[in-house]
Motif scaffolding. Structure first.
Motif, PDB file in Angstrom:
ATOM      1  N   GLN A 179       0.815  -1.626  -0.034  1.00 33.52           N
ATOM      2  CA  GLN A 179      -0.351   0.072   0.120  1.00 33.52           C
ATOM      3  C   GLN A 179       0.617   1.258  -0.056  1.00 33.52           C
ATOM      4  N   ALA A 180      -0.288   2.019  -0.250  1.00 29.10           N
ATOM      5  CA  ALA A 180       0.537   3.937  -0.185  1.00 29.10           C
ATOM      6  C   ALA A 180       1.570   3.503   1.418  1.00 29.10           C
ATOM      7  N   GLY A 181       2.761   4.182   1.109  1.00 29.54           N
ATOM      8  CA  GLY A 181       3.311   4.526   2.167  1.00 29.54           C
ATOM      9  C   GLY A 181       4.036   3.708   3.450  1.00 29.54           C
ATOM     10  N   GLY A 182       4.061   2.136   2.164  1.00 26.41           N
ATOM     11  CA  GLY A 182       5.091   1.306   2.656  1.00 26.41           C
ATOM     12  C   GLY A 182       5.785   0.855   2.321  1.00 26.41           C
ATOM     13  N   SER A 183       6.749   0.104   2.505  1.00 30.46           N
ATOM     14  CA  SER A 183       8.356   0.080   2.669  1.00 30.46           C
ATOM     15  C   SER A 183       8.613  -1.122   1.760  1.00 30.46           C
ATOM     16  N   LEU A 184       9.046  -2.065   0.768  1.00 29.82           N
ATOM     17  CA  LEU A 184      10.133  -2.246   0.595  1.00 29.82           C
ATOM     18  C   LEU A 184      11.309  -2.281   0.266  1.00 29.82           C
ATOM     19  N   ARG A 185      12.325  -3.495   0.315  1.00 28.28           N
ATOM     20  CA  ARG A 185      13.715  -4.450   0.338  1.00 28.28           C
ATOM     21  C   ARG A 185      13.504  -5.006  -1.027  1.00 28.28           C
ATOM     22  N   LEU A 186      14.648  -4.236  -1.808  1.00 33.84           N
ATOM     23  CA  LEU A 186      14.447  -5.160  -3.007  1.00 33.84           C
ATOM     24  C   LEU A 186      15.829  -5.590  -2.537  1.00 33.84           C
ATOM     25  N   SER A 187      16.339  -6.898  -3.443  1.00 36.52           N
ATOM     26  CA  SER A 187      18.085  -7.579  -3.384  1.00 36.52           C
ATOM     27  C   SER A 187      18.366  -7.847  -4.601  1.00 36.52           C
ATOM     28  N   CYS A 188      19.808  -7.552  -5.041  1.00 33.93           N
ATOM     29  CA  CYS A 188      20.040  -8.181  -5.693  1.00 33.93           C
ATOM     30  C   CYS A 188      21.376  -8.988  -5.565  1.00 33.93           C
ATOM     31  N   ALA A 189      21.248 -10.613  -5.480  1.00 32.39           N
ATOM     32  CA  ALA A 189      22.125 -11.238  -5.795  1.00 32.39           C
ATOM     33  C   ALA A 189      23.312 -11.719  -6.832  1.00 32.39           C
ATOM     34  N   THR A 190      24.251 -11.335  -6.582  1.00 27.96           N
ATOM     35  CA  THR A 190      25.288 -11.770  -8.050  1.00 27.96           C
ATOM     36  C   THR A 190      25.753 -12.323  -7.730  1.00 27.96           C
ATOM     37  N   MET A 214      27.378  -0.622  -9.091  1.00 31.01           N
ATOM     38  CA  MET A 214      25.595  -1.096  -9.039  1.00 31.01           C
ATOM     39  C   MET A 214      24.773  -0.029  -8.937  1.00 31.01           C
ATOM     40  N   GLY A 215      23.415  -0.339  -9.490  1.00 31.68           N
ATOM     41  CA  GLY A 215      22.393   0.307  -9.976  1.00 31.68           C
ATOM     42  C   GLY A 215      20.950  -0.246 -10.333  1.00 31.68           C
ATOM     43  N   TRP A 216      20.245   0.787  -9.729  1.00 28.92           N
ATOM     44  CA  TRP A 216      18.603  -0.186 -10.073  1.00 28.92           C
ATOM     45  C   TRP A 216      18.288   0.593 -11.021  1.00 28.92           C
ATOM     46  N   PHE A 217      17.446   0.514 -11.732  1.00 26.16           N
ATOM     47  CA  PHE A 217      16.358   0.970 -13.251  1.00 26.16           C
ATOM     48  C   PHE A 217      15.086   0.662 -12.816  1.00 26.16           C
ATOM     49  N   ARG A 218      14.211   1.511 -13.125  1.00 22.97           N
ATOM     50  CA  ARG A 218      12.591   0.510 -13.335  1.00 22.97           C
ATOM     51  C   ARG A 218      11.653   1.185 -14.694  1.00 22.97           C
ATOM     52  N   GLN A 219      10.848   0.649 -15.005  1.00 26.56           N
ATOM     53  CA  GLN A 219      10.411   0.428 -15.714  1.00 26.56           C
ATOM     54  C   GLN A 219       8.310   0.351 -15.781  1.00 26.56           C
ATOM     55  N   ALA A 220       7.957   1.571 -15.489  1.00 22.66           N
ATOM     56  CA  ALA A 220       6.750   1.751 -15.704  1.00 22.66           C
ATOM     57  C   ALA A 220       5.594   1.492 -16.942  1.00 22.66           C
ATOM     58  N   PRO A 221       5.105   0.530 -16.629  1.00 19.54           N
ATOM     59  CA  PRO A 221       3.792   0.371 -17.994  1.00 19.54           C
ATOM     60  C   PRO A 221       3.647   1.304 -18.617  1.00 19.54           C
ATOM     61  N   GLY A 222       4.327   0.882 -19.969  1.00 20.97           N
ATOM     62  CA  GLY A 222       4.265   2.230 -20.838  1.00 20.97           C
ATOM     63  C   GLY A 222       5.567   3.352 -20.939  1.00 20.97           C
ATOM     64  N   LYS A 223       6.293   3.585 -20.192  1.00 22.31           N
ATOM     65  CA  LYS A 223       6.742   4.125 -20.201  1.00 22.31           C
ATOM     66  C   LYS A 223       8.536   3.328 -20.551  1.00 22.31           C
ATOM     67  N   GLU A 224       9.352   4.357 -20.582  1.00 24.95           N
ATOM     68  CA  GLU A 224      10.935   4.244 -20.847  1.00 24.95           C
ATOM     69  C   GLU A 224      11.702   3.929 -19.527  1.00 24.95           C
ATOM     70  N   ASP A 283      26.335  -5.365   0.422  1.00 26.67           N
ATOM     71  CA  ASP A 283      27.377  -6.261   0.737  1.00 26.67           C
ATOM     72  C   ASP A 283      28.010  -6.955   0.362  1.00 26.67           C
ATOM     73  N   ASN A 284      28.847  -6.760  -0.297  1.00 23.42           N
ATOM     74  CA  ASN A 284      30.329  -6.938  -0.967  1.00 23.42           C
ATOM     75  C   ASN A 284      30.651  -8.273  -0.255  1.00 23.42           C
ATOM     76  N   ALA A 285      30.330  -8.933   1.016  1.00 17.20           N
ATOM     77  CA  ALA A 285      30.487 -10.575   1.480  1.00 17.20           C
ATOM     78  C   ALA A 285      29.597 -11.079   0.803  1.00 17.20           C
ATOM     79  N   LYS A 286      28.380 -10.640   0.798  1.00 18.16           N
ATOM     80  CA  LYS A 286      27.342 -11.568   0.075  1.00 18.16           C
ATOM     81  C   LYS A 286      26.970 -11.310  -1.307  1.00 18.16           C
ATOM     82  N   ASN A 287      27.890 -10.263  -1.997  1.00 21.82           N
ATOM     83  CA  ASN A 287      27.570  -9.702  -3.724  1.00 21.82           C
ATOM     84  C   ASN A 287      26.128  -9.174  -3.195  1.00 21.82           C
ATOM     85  N   THR A 288      26.003  -8.812  -2.636  1.00 22.65           N
ATOM     86  CA  THR A 288      23.990  -8.376  -3.139  1.00 22.65           C
ATOM     87  C   THR A 288      24.096  -7.274  -3.040  1.00 22.65           C
ATOM     88  N   VAL A 289      23.224  -6.677  -3.509  1.00 21.95           N
ATOM     89  CA  VAL A 289      22.788  -5.272  -3.522  1.00 21.95           C
ATOM     90  C   VAL A 289      21.460  -4.854  -2.709  1.00 21.95           C
TER      91      VAL A 289
END
Length: 117
Positions: free
Chosen positions: A12-23, A33-43, A72-78
């Motif tokens: 819900q709006a106002g909430g939180s999430l944590r994304l992980s990227c394991a390499t 390391m970066g994060w990008f996003r793509q919404a429907p119909g957008k670049e 976290d370099n030890a876990k190779n995770t962003v």
């Protein structure tokens, strides 16, 4: 380099999430390391990035003050910690690993974040 993003979901709006990227394949310390996003119909758009050492971060204006990125370099995770989420944050989020010295650019499969109003 293989990248695996996870942590998306419905919130819900106002909430939180944590994304992980394991390499795998190379340590994250070799890449920006970066994060990008793509919404429907957008670049696809830039969200956040972190330097190889973790000492420098950069954020899109639309997420400044709400999102943080860490490594976290030890876990190779962003991680991308997303707080105060808004419906306009709804998108598929992609993890990216970039090394300009060698012209290397890797993308993982995205993870869907849906923010309901």
């Amino acid at each position: 380099v293989q990248l695996q993003a996870s942590g998306g979901g419905l919130v819900q709006a106002g909430g939180s999430l944590r994304l992980s990227c394991a390499t795998s394949g190379r340590t994250v310390s070799s890449y920006v390391m970066g994060w990008f996003r793509q919404a429907p119909g957008k670049e696809r758009e830039f969200v956040a990035a972190i330097s190889r050492s973790g000492g420098n971060t950069n954020f899109a204006d639309s997420v400044k003050g709400r999102f943080t990125i860490s490594i976290d370099n030890a876990k190779n995770t962003v991680y991308l910690q997303m707080n105060s989420l808004k419906p306009e944050d709804t998108a598929v989020y992609y993890c990216n690993a970039y090394n300009g010295d060698y012209g290397l650019d890797y993308w993982g499969k995205g993870t869907l974040v849906t923010v309901s109003s």
